[in-house]
Design an enzyme around this catalytic site. Structure first.
Site, PDB file in Angstrom:
ATOM      1  N   ALA A  97       1.190   7.385  13.321  1.00 21.32           N
ATOM      2  CA  ALA A  97       0.491   6.302  12.623  1.00 21.32           C
ATOM      3  C   ALA A  97       0.965   4.942  13.143  1.00 21.32           C
ATOM      4  CB  ALA A  97       0.723   6.414  11.119  1.00 21.32           C
ATOM      5  N   GLY A  98       2.252   4.852  13.463  1.00 20.06           N
ATOM      6  CA  GLY A  98       2.791   3.597  13.992  1.00 20.06           C
ATOM      7  C   GLY A  98       2.130   3.200  15.305  1.00 20.06           C
TER       8      GLY A  98
ATOM      9  N   GLU B 268       8.739   0.810  11.618  1.00 18.96           N
ATOM     10  CA  GLU B 268       9.919   1.667  11.399  1.00 18.96           C
ATOM     11  C   GLU B 268       9.406   3.098  11.404  1.00 18.96           C
ATOM     12  OE1 GLU B 268      12.821   0.488  11.333  1.00 18.96           O
ATOM     13  OE2 GLU B 268      12.721  -1.555  10.580  1.00 18.96           O
TER      14      GLU B 268
ATOM     15  N   GLU C 163      10.512  15.666  15.340  1.00 20.45           N
ATOM     16  CA  GLU C 163      11.042  15.396  14.004  1.00 20.45           C
ATOM     17  C   GLU C 163      10.503  16.449  13.040  1.00 20.45           C
ATOM     18  OE1 GLU C 163       9.467  11.954  11.845  1.00 20.45           O
ATOM     19  OE2 GLU C 163      11.539  11.356  11.479  1.00 20.45           O
TER      20      GLU C 163
ATOM     21  N   CYS D  10      14.320   9.581   7.959  1.00 20.19           N
ATOM     22  CA  CYS D  10      14.059   9.227   9.360  1.00 20.19           C
ATOM     23  C   CYS D  10      15.333   9.189  10.200  1.00 20.19           C
ATOM     24  CB  CYS D  10      13.347   7.882   9.404  1.00 20.19           C
ATOM     25  SG  CYS D  10      14.193   6.606   8.460  1.00 20.19           S
TER      26      CYS D  10
ATOM     27  N   LYS E  89       0.862  -1.201   0.000  1.00 16.71           N
ATOM     28  CA  LYS E  89       0.000   0.000   0.000  1.00 16.71           C
ATOM     29  C   LYS E  89       0.889   1.240   0.000  1.00 16.71           C
ATOM     30  CE  LYS E  89      -1.574   2.926   2.238  1.00 16.71           C
ATOM     31  NZ  LYS E  89      -1.175   4.321   1.995  1.00 16.71           N
TER      32      LYS E  89
ATOM     33  N   GLY F  25       6.670   4.655   8.618  1.00 19.02           N
ATOM     34  CA  GLY F  25       5.980   5.933   8.551  1.00 19.02           C
ATOM     35  C   GLY F  25       6.128   6.689   9.851  1.00 19.02           C
ATOM     36  N   SER F  26       5.186   7.554  10.116  1.00 18.57           N
ATOM     37  CA  SER F  26       5.289   8.428  11.283  1.00 18.57           C
ATOM     38  C   SER F  26       5.031   7.646  12.572  1.00 18.57           C
ATOM     39  CB  SER F  26       4.276   9.556  11.161  1.00 18.57           C
ATOM     40  OG  SER F  26       2.972   9.010  11.134  1.00 18.57           O
ATOM     41  N   THR F  27       5.548   8.191  13.652  1.00 20.20           N
ATOM     42  CA  THR F  27       5.332   7.553  14.953  1.00 20.20           C
ATOM     43  C   THR F  27       3.849   7.569  15.314  1.00 20.20           C
ATOM     44  OG1 THR F  27       7.573   7.995  15.691  1.00 20.20           O
ATOM     45  CG2 THR F  27       5.915   7.730  17.413  1.00 20.20           C
TER      46      THR F  27
END
Ligand code: NAD
Length: 486
Positions: free
Chosen positions: A235-236, A253, A386, A287, A179, A231-233
């Site tokens: 969303a993680g 990651e 970030e 990142c 995706k 992706g971003s923290t």
């Protein structure tokens, strides 16, 4: 390789699936000009369902019964196809997300074939018998594919990050639903073209570009066995919660705010020569970029000057130009976000030494001047969050202990570097940094080395043999022990 700029189909079950009436279309914009580069259909829940079904069906077909050696053959054929199209793919990604072409050539053009070939080599040994004579059993440890993999990737290194998931998944014998995000939907089709050219069985790899909703639907889909996310923290965390509830294996990651410790004996020329590639790769949209530069108080002014001069001299421009060191950011939204952080830095008391705005000679696209803040305290927002743009912070420390304390005083732990003329001191400092990877007078990801983070930078590792393990389910087959008296 067909690098088409308009994609109104998805790659599902080995064929082109037309977008359903319910799916949306996105315009993919060129980062350097803001002009329309192409368009792509975005998956809805119908496409997610179709892709997961196709991936599950593929596991019941020849792929599910394949040997590691057979899979290695298919992967090498895909690698050949991707390598042949490498330059075109790299240029397309540069146009989508602004990545300077030299970096894109390595990360998006050639890394996918490197990863496929590397994991093909590991696939060839997956069927080797692992027989362990034990006290109560002879244990045969079988390594089986974990199943259907949902691979969700961001726009910043789209082909390389997809490769870090697809290559080990295929080696293990899994099937994959990739995706990609809307911003870099077009390059992702190179995977579909490579799968077709390599004769990969239908449904082993499916490509459905989509937005967050499609990602969320895929991650929670009952037909998925494992999630691999970059992706971003934020969303993680959301994905981790869902996978925790479902007891679904997941690798995450996520973001970073890595430190470069420049010691009092460091070769400053060598550090600033490496700075564009290590502190500001991909215009800061990386990142593991070491965006907090930690300078000893005894050399603080000298280091601020050297960093400022270097960053001021960086060539800003079209990412396709050979000489460009800093391209545009991926989108208008990303540029606004980064400009917001620059304002926060100014109002928070940091001293702007260069940059800080939009370059006057780049009215089109989403450029930002490479920016340096000095007199940064590690408690400031610009040192903690970030930024994901070309913005560096220079902080001062008194001694090695304080440098380590500042480096580790972060929510994140992904990358990091140490710059010193003394190899033993470098190794000692590197060992004290709480992070998933660290470079000494250097930093470069390599396919053989596990990559990932600690703390808010994520869970699990990609690359290296360790990056294969999350795609394997281990099964112990017990047989009666061989009795010594027989
Ligand atoms: P993002 O988290 O917004 O999106 C990443 C991907 O996840 C996209 O495909 C998006 O559509 C999808 N997504 C977003 N929310 C989701 C949800 N709730 N459920 C399922 N899917 C969802 O990140 P981004 O802005 O596209 O990328 C930048 C971020 O990625 C940065 O924070 C960067 O540090 C991080 N990143 C990490 C690594 C690493 O290896 N640690 C590498 C590159 C980028």
């Amino acid at each position: 390789m067909d690098i088409s700029r308009d994609r109104d189909t998805f790659f599902v079950g080995g064929t082109w699936l037309p977008a359903s009436a319910a799916s949306n279309t996105t315009e993919v914009l060129e980062a350097a000009t803001g002009k329309v580069l192409g368009s792509a259909a975005l998956a809805g829940s119908a496409e997610v369902d179709a892709a997961v079904s196709a991936a599950r069906e593929a596991l019941g077909g020849p792929w599910g019964a394949s040997s590691g050696a057979e899979r290695a053959g298919a992967m090498r054929a895909m690698a050949t196809s991707l390598q042949a199209g490498g330059k075109e793919i790299a240029a397309l990604v540069s146009r989508e997300n602004g990545m300077p072409r030299r970096l894109s050539l390595g990360a998006n053009g050639f890394f996918p074939s490197i990863a496929l070939n590397y994991y093909a080599g590991l696939a060839e040994h997956l069927d080797d018998e692992d027989l362990r004579p034990g006290a109560l059993s002879h244990v045969s440890v079988r390594r089986e594919p974990i199943g259907v993999v949902a691979a969700v990737v961001p726009w910043n290194y789209p082909m390389g990050l997809a490769a870090m998931k697809i290559a080990p998944a295929l080696a293990a014998g899994c099937s994959v639903v990739l995706k990609p995000p809307p911003e870099t939907a077009l390059d992702a089709y190179a995977w579909a073209d490579a799968a077709l050219q390599a004769g990969l069985p239908a449904g082993v790899l499916n490509v459905i570009p989509g937005g967050r909703d499609a990602g969320a639907a895929l991650v929670a889909h009952p037909g998925v066995d494992k999630v691999a996310f970059t992706g971003s923290t934020a969303a993680g965390r959301a994905i981790g919660e869902i996978c925790g509830r479902l007891l679904r294996p997941v690798t995450l990651e996520l973001g970073g705010k890595s430190a470069a410790i420049v010691t009092d004996d460091a070769d400053l020329d060598a550090f600033v020569a490496a700075l564009p590639d290590i502190c500001l790769p991909n215009n800061g949209q990386t990142c593991h970029a070491t965006t907090r530069i930690l300078a000893p108080a005894s050399r603080y002014a000298e280091i601020v000057d050297a960093v400022t001069d270097t960053v001021r001299g960086l060539q800003v421009g079209d990412p396709l130009e050979k000489t460009t060191q800093i391209g545009p950011l991926v989108s208008a939204a990303q540029r606004s976000r980064v400009l917001g952080y620059i304002e926060t830095g100014k109002s928070g008391g940091a001293r702007l030494t260069t940059g800080g705005g939009v370059p006057a000679d780049h009215s089109l696209g989403w450029f930002i001047e490479p920016t340096v803040f000095a007199d940064v305290d590690n408690a400031m927002t610009i040192a903690r969050e970030e930024i994901f743009g070309p913005v560096l912070c220079v902080l001062s420390y008194a001694d090695d202990d304080e440098a380590i304390a500042i480096a580790n005083d972060s929510d994140y732990g992904l990358g990091g570097t140490v710059w010193t003329a003394d190899p033993e001191r470098g190794a000692a400092l590197a060992s004290r940094m709480r992070t998933g990877s660290v470079g000494i007078n250097h930093y470069a990801l390599d396919v053989v080395g596990p990559f990932g983070g600690v703390k808010a930078s994520g869970l699990g590792r990609e690359l290296g043999p360790e990056g294969l393990a999350p795609y394997l389910a281990l099964k112990s087959v017990y047989r009666p022990p061989v009795r010594a008296d027989r």
